[in-house]
Design an enzyme around this catalytic site. Structure first.
Site, PDB file in Angstrom:
ATOM      1  N   ASP A 153       0.851  -1.178   0.000  1.00 50.54           N
ATOM      2  CA  ASP A 153       0.000   0.000   0.000  1.00 50.54           C
ATOM      3  C   ASP A 153       0.897   1.243   0.000  1.00 50.54           C
ATOM      4  O   ASP A 153       2.082   1.171   0.369  1.00 50.54           O
ATOM      5  CB  ASP A 153      -0.889  -0.033   1.250  1.00 50.54           C
ATOM      6  CG  ASP A 153      -1.658   1.252   1.453  1.00 50.54           C
ATOM      7  OD1 ASP A 153      -2.362   1.667   0.515  1.00 50.54           O
ATOM      8  OD2 ASP A 153      -1.540   1.851   2.541  1.00 50.54           O
ATOM      9  N   ASP A 196      -0.084   5.143   0.970  1.00 57.46           N
ATOM     10  CA  ASP A 196      -0.251   6.075   2.085  1.00 57.46           C
ATOM     11  C   ASP A 196      -0.300   5.336   3.412  1.00 57.46           C
ATOM     12  O   ASP A 196      -1.102   4.431   3.607  1.00 57.46           O
ATOM     13  CB  ASP A 196      -1.528   6.899   1.887  1.00 57.46           C
ATOM     14  CG  ASP A 196      -1.463   7.754   0.635  1.00 57.46           C
ATOM     15  OD1 ASP A 196      -0.713   8.736   0.639  1.00 57.46           O
ATOM     16  OD2 ASP A 196      -2.138   7.416  -0.355  1.00 57.46           O
ATOM     17  N   GLY A 200      -5.261   2.983  -3.451  1.00 59.96           N
ATOM     18  CA  GLY A 200      -6.509   3.590  -3.873  1.00 59.96           C
ATOM     19  C   GLY A 200      -6.287   4.717  -4.853  1.00 59.96           C
ATOM     20  O   GLY A 200      -7.218   5.184  -5.498  1.00 59.96           O
ATOM     21  N   LYS A 202      -8.540  -4.541  -3.760  1.00 63.44           N
ATOM     22  CA  LYS A 202      -7.109  -4.830  -3.821  1.00 63.44           C
ATOM     23  C   LYS A 202      -6.869  -6.343  -3.751  1.00 63.44           C
ATOM     24  O   LYS A 202      -6.012  -6.883  -4.455  1.00 63.44           O
ATOM     25  CB  LYS A 202      -6.383  -4.131  -2.680  1.00 63.44           C
ATOM     26  CG  LYS A 202      -6.324  -2.623  -2.794  1.00 63.44           C
ATOM     27  CD  LYS A 202      -5.487  -2.040  -1.660  1.00 63.44           C
ATOM     28  CE  LYS A 202      -5.388  -0.533  -1.718  1.00 63.44           C
ATOM     29  NZ  LYS A 202      -4.522   0.003  -0.647  1.00 63.44           N
ATOM     30  N   ASP A 246      -2.233  -0.854   5.963  1.00 63.53           N
ATOM     31  CA  ASP A 246      -2.523  -0.177   7.234  1.00 63.53           C
ATOM     32  C   ASP A 246      -3.970   0.252   7.413  1.00 63.53           C
ATOM     33  O   ASP A 246      -4.411   0.490   8.532  1.00 63.53           O
ATOM     34  CB  ASP A 246      -1.622   1.059   7.394  1.00 63.53           C
ATOM     35  CG  ASP A 246      -2.042   2.203   6.481  1.00 63.53           C
ATOM     36  OD1 ASP A 246      -2.156   1.986   5.256  1.00 63.53           O
ATOM     37  OD2 ASP A 246      -2.273   3.308   6.988  1.00 63.53           O
ATOM     38  N   ASN A 260      -9.146   0.010   3.504  1.00 62.97           N
ATOM     39  CA  ASN A 260      -9.205  -0.378   2.092  1.00 62.97           C
ATOM     40  C   ASN A 260      -8.164  -1.438   1.748  1.00 62.97           C
ATOM     41  O   ASN A 260      -8.081  -1.882   0.605  1.00 62.97           O
ATOM     42  CB  ASN A 260      -9.079   0.842   1.162  1.00 62.97           C
ATOM     43  CG  ASN A 260      -7.705   1.484   1.179  1.00 62.97           C
ATOM     44  OD1 ASN A 260      -6.963   1.382   2.157  1.00 62.97           O
ATOM     45  ND2 ASN A 260      -7.362   2.149   0.094  1.00 62.97           N
TER      46      ASN A 260
END
Length: 271
Positions: A9, A11, A44, A196, A219, A222
């Protein structure tokens, strides 16, 4: 542990709170790449908001991949789609009506821009535009083509506004779509098939990889779809929400403490 693909991921995971890839994290991922392990950013964000990080990690050729728009698109590093799960005009109208009822700021993402009917652009959408390197197009309903295909619908606003909107979304929304958050100022909505987790499973199949050859880092909520795939080896960041940590095989340090590098040294490099 025979890992052949590492999905990260962005962010709160790959990026620290300064929106940077730390030196130690970059070195660890590049070492894994030199070992023949695929490094797949999984975000995302739209592709334009990921491309700079692909370049920074030297993941530029057509045999490198990225999962964008929460899994609505899997693309190679040149931007060629490998997997697509898109939304339609009917979905746009459905969410525009919800936005009108809840007095919410609503916009959609296509591959290279945001589209909104709101003539007031709030701070949160402006920030997303800056983070993702995508312009905002303010349109009118009559100008939205009935043939439109888009990757993601989003509501944006203050954390308090988003909590209120989330509470007031109908059961129908959750039954028909994947609803998630990557930030407390955004609600993100994808096709039911787009996540995802599903995107990574499809990519792994195309690369002839088994689920237990895939390691994931995340984290936020999503990322849950990745953490719900039984065979993946799941690493939660130290700053992850509880739903992620509860599903993890391993909890590493935070995104500000080189958590990816720390985990790779112990789990992949055996250092």
């Amino acid at each position: 542990m025979n890992i052949k693909l590492i999905a990260v991921d962005l962010d709160g995971t790959l990026l620290n709170d300064k929106q940077e890839i730390s030196v130690k994290t970059k070195q660890a991922l590049q070492k894994a790449s030199r070992m023949g392990i695929k490094i797949v950013p999984c975000s995302g964000r739209p592709f334009p908001g990921i491309r700079d990080y692909l370049n920074e990690l030297d993941l530029k050729d057509s045999a490198q991949y990225v999962v964008a728009f929460n899994g609505a698109l899997v693309l190679n590093a040149q931007g060629k789609p490998i997997v697509e799960e898109l939304l339609s005009y009917d979905d746009f109208i459905f969410f525009e009506k919800i936005a009108d009822k809840l007095q919410a700021n609503f916009h959609i993402e296509v591959r290279d821009k945001f589209i909104t009917l709101d003539h007031f652009i709030n701070y949160y959408l402006s920030r997303e535009s800056w983070l993702t390197r995508m312009p905002i197009e303010v349109s009118q309903l009559k100008d939205i083509s009935e043939d439109i295909k888009f990757t993601k619908a989003m509501f944006s606003g203050s954390p308090a506004e988003m909590k209120n909107i989330y509470r007031n979304l109908s059961e129908e929304v959750f039954e028909r779509y994947n609803v998630s958050t990557s930030d407390e100022t955004l609600i993100e909505i994808n096709s039911k098939q787009a996540s995802k987790g599903n995107a990574l499973k499809e990519l792994a199949k195309k690369l002839n990889l088994k689920e237990d050859e895939v390691m994931i880092f995340g984290d936020q909520t999503n990322d849950i779809s990745m953490f719900d795939v039984p065979g993946f080896y799941k690493v939660a960041m130290g700053n992850a929400v509880s739903e992620i940590k509860e599903r993890a095989n391993y909890v590493t340090k935070t995104n500000n403490e080189d958590g990816i590098a720390y985990a790779l040294r112990r789990l992949v490099f055996d250092e």
